[in-house]
Design a protein around this motif. Structure first.
Motif, PDB file in Angstrom:
ATOM      1  N   SER A 366       6.782 -30.959 -20.427  1.00 15.72           N
ATOM      2  CA  SER A 366       6.544 -30.578 -21.834  1.00 15.72           C
ATOM      3  C   SER A 366       5.203 -29.871 -22.004  1.00 15.72           C
ATOM      4  O   SER A 366       4.564 -29.944 -23.062  1.00 15.72           O
ATOM      5  CB  SER A 366       6.627 -31.797 -22.758  1.00 15.72           C
ATOM      6  OG  SER A 366       7.943 -32.315 -22.760  1.00 15.72           O
ATOM      7  N   GLU A 390       5.034 -26.389 -31.932  1.00 14.70           N
ATOM      8  CA  GLU A 390       6.166 -25.885 -32.711  1.00 14.70           C
ATOM      9  C   GLU A 390       7.128 -25.099 -31.827  1.00 14.70           C
ATOM     10  O   GLU A 390       8.349 -25.166 -32.000  1.00 14.70           O
ATOM     11  CB  GLU A 390       5.665 -25.007 -33.862  1.00 14.70           C
ATOM     12  CG  GLU A 390       5.020 -25.772 -35.014  1.00 14.70           C
ATOM     13  CD  GLU A 390       3.696 -26.414 -34.645  1.00 14.70           C
ATOM     14  OE1 GLU A 390       2.970 -25.854 -33.772  1.00 14.70           O
ATOM     15  OE2 GLU A 390       3.377 -27.494 -35.202  1.00 14.70           O
ATOM     16  N   ILE A 393       9.382 -27.606 -29.799  1.00 16.21           N
ATOM     17  CA  ILE A 393      10.446 -28.345 -30.481  1.00 16.21           C
ATOM     18  C   ILE A 393      11.350 -27.444 -31.322  1.00 16.21           C
ATOM     19  O   ILE A 393      12.273 -27.938 -31.970  1.00 16.21           O
ATOM     20  CB  ILE A 393       9.855 -29.452 -31.379  1.00 16.21           C
ATOM     21  CG1 ILE A 393       8.996 -28.839 -32.496  1.00 16.21           C
ATOM     22  CG2 ILE A 393       9.057 -30.453 -30.547  1.00 16.21           C
ATOM     23  CD1 ILE A 393       8.563 -29.840 -33.552  1.00 16.21           C
ATOM     24  N   LYS A 394      11.100 -26.134 -31.276  1.00 18.46           N
ATOM     25  CA  LYS A 394      11.790 -25.193 -32.171  1.00 18.46           C
ATOM     26  C   LYS A 394      13.307 -25.329 -32.118  1.00 18.46           C
ATOM     27  O   LYS A 394      13.980 -25.307 -33.155  1.00 18.46           O
ATOM     28  CB  LYS A 394      11.370 -23.762 -31.823  1.00 18.46           C
ATOM     29  CG  LYS A 394      12.013 -22.693 -32.694  1.00 18.46           C
ATOM     30  CD  LYS A 394      11.399 -21.329 -32.407  1.00 18.46           C
ATOM     31  CE  LYS A 394      11.555 -20.933 -30.952  1.00 18.46           C
ATOM     32  NZ  LYS A 394      11.007 -19.577 -30.679  1.00 18.46           N
ATOM     33  N   GLN A 396      14.997 -27.893 -30.614  1.00 17.57           N
ATOM     34  CA  GLN A 396      15.450 -29.262 -30.398  1.00 17.57           C
ATOM     35  C   GLN A 396      15.960 -29.870 -31.708  1.00 17.57           C
ATOM     36  O   GLN A 396      15.441 -29.581 -32.788  1.00 17.57           O
ATOM     37  CB  GLN A 396      14.316 -30.120 -29.829  1.00 17.57           C
ATOM     38  CG  GLN A 396      13.834 -29.647 -28.463  1.00 17.57           C
ATOM     39  CD  GLN A 396      12.935 -30.662 -27.796  1.00 17.57           C
ATOM     40  OE1 GLN A 396      13.198 -31.862 -27.808  1.00 17.57           O
ATOM     41  NE2 GLN A 396      11.843 -30.185 -27.206  1.00 17.57           N
ATOM     42  N   GLY A 398      16.915 -33.552 -33.503  1.00 18.08           N
ATOM     43  CA  GLY A 398      16.759 -34.996 -33.401  1.00 18.08           C
ATOM     44  C   GLY A 398      18.084 -35.736 -33.541  1.00 18.08           C
ATOM     45  O   GLY A 398      19.126 -35.161 -33.885  1.00 18.08           O
TER      46      GLY A 398
END
Length: 406
Positions: A366, A390, A393-394, A396, A398
């Motif tokens: 990561s 940002e 995780i753009k 991804q 949850g």
């Protein structure tokens, strides 16, 4: 670029950082075109998988280069960078017929290296100009992973399958405009390249209306002082003469195509990383840096050697260091390498970092991918920003809310 320039760039843009010298890219391009100046119709297609930053593509486009692409995404990047479709070659391997048809709809030159796909595409699109990639069964290249013309390679249609290939072309009446080969990277022996060229000429004789012959590339660049490199000037002299003779025999003035990647951009690139920690063990002094194989995987993946300089202390007394990364794996860049004495906070420069370096970077552990800077006209221009959280995780998503409520 001088060490002081690189230090200033590392301060301005932060580390780790890739820096590319525009003048070096231009000089390599001009060196290649000059070596083959006796060929009337020459075309250079930059192999963009080596370094696919849009600014680099635009720099080469402005010099007259075409593009060698291997995926639909690379084709789209090339179009985005301003290349006209007719200046883009698409040479995939192991892709679906659907992707090839999608690329064909964009108007670029299709290069097919599989008998099954060739037959399927020819039956559906007999009028589309197609290039065929052959496998000359010539072992060339500095590493098994980059030798792609040998008998066990997944690339190309075997020269021993030419009768079958010709039957497919005759049955589908497809439009074959070019023949292509690529033996591998880091070619040292010019005679091996010339031997493979004769196989390409033999294959070309089976097709009566070709427009070009694509000889691939694989030219070796020096990675350290006094290292061996491909003698481009000698190759230019010998291959140009033989190519012109073949054109006379063939009865048509064909275009000679090369698709260099490493040759154009490798020496132009430097990778800058900061020394996080100096760690002394019973037998080794480790220099741990703020990077790892997530940024520069070639030493671990290919066993390649990149010259390393301490640009913060270039004239210091040399000591032996093992340069390692911050990844939770054994990510060693160099073992017991002589480097000017290091202290924490120093900036290291890894040479020959222009090709297959950033383009093979990842977010492993990561970690963010680094920034890229183009050095041009005495100034550094940011051509890719450092990644942020940002960016990480753009795409991804949850866990769905319904699942978290249970």
């Amino acid at each position: 670029m001088q060490p002081k320039d690189l230090l200033q760039l590392s301060e301005q843009f932060g580390s780790p950082l890739y820096v590319y010298d525009a003048d070096k890219i231009k000089s390599q391009y001009n060196r290649l075109t000059k070596a083959f100046s006796k060929v009337e119709k020459l075309r250079i297609n930059y192999a963009m998988k080596a370094l696919s930053n849009v600014a680099i593509l635009q720099l080469l486009e402005g010099m007259g280069s075409g593009l060698d692409t291997v995926s639909i995404q690379e084709v789209q990047l090339g179009l985005h960078a301003g290349y006209s479709p007719e200046r883009i070659f698409y040479t995939p391997n192991g892709v679906s017929l659907e992707e090839i048809e999608e690329v064909n709809a964009l108007g670029v030159q299709i290069n097919i290296d599989n008998l099954s796909i060739l037959e399927q595409f020819g039956a559906k699109h007999p009028n589309v100009p197609v290039c065929i990639r052959i496998n000359p069964h010539v072992m060339a290249g500095g590493n098994a992973n980059i030798s792609v013309g040998h008998i066990d390679s997944k690339f190309g249609i075997s020269v021993h399958q030419l009768p079958h290939l010709v039957r497919i072309v005759e049955n589908t009446k497809m439009n074959i405009v070019g023949i292509h080969m690529h033996t591998g990277s880091d070619i040292l022996d010019i005679e091996v390249f010339l031997y493979a060229a004769e196989i390409l000429f033999d294959a070309a004789r089976h097709f009566k209306n070709l427009d070009f012959l694509d000889f691939g590339s694989g030219f070796k660049v020096p990675y350290k002082k006094d290292d061996i490199e491909t003698d481009i000037e000698e190759l230019g002299k010998k291959l140009s003469k033989r190519f012109n003779e073949f054109c006379t025999e063939y009865g048509k003035n064909l275009t000679l195509i090369f698709e260099p990647g490493k040759f154009l951009v490798s020496e132009a690139g430097q990778f800058l990383a900061k020394v996080n920690v100096i760690k002394q063990t019973t037998s080794t002094v480790f220099a741990g840096i703020d990077s790892g194989f997530n940024h520069l995987i070639r030493p671990m993946f290919y066993g390649s050697s990149h010259h390393i300089e301490n640009i913060s202390n270039p004239k210091g007394k040399e000591r032996f260091y093992s340069v390692v990364g911050y990844i939770c794996e054994t990510d060693t860049f160099a073992n017991n390498r002589r480097i000017s004495e290091l202290k924490e906070g120093d900036i290291l420069s890894f040479k020959n970092a222009g090709a297959y370096c950033y383009s093979m970077a990842s977010n492993y552990n990561s970690r963010y991918r680094p920034a890229e800077v183009l050095w041009m006209n005495g100034q550094g221009h940011l051509i890719r920003a450092h990644e942020t959280f940002e960016d990480l995780i753009k795409n991804q998503i949850g866990l769905p809310q319904i699942a978290t409520a249970q």
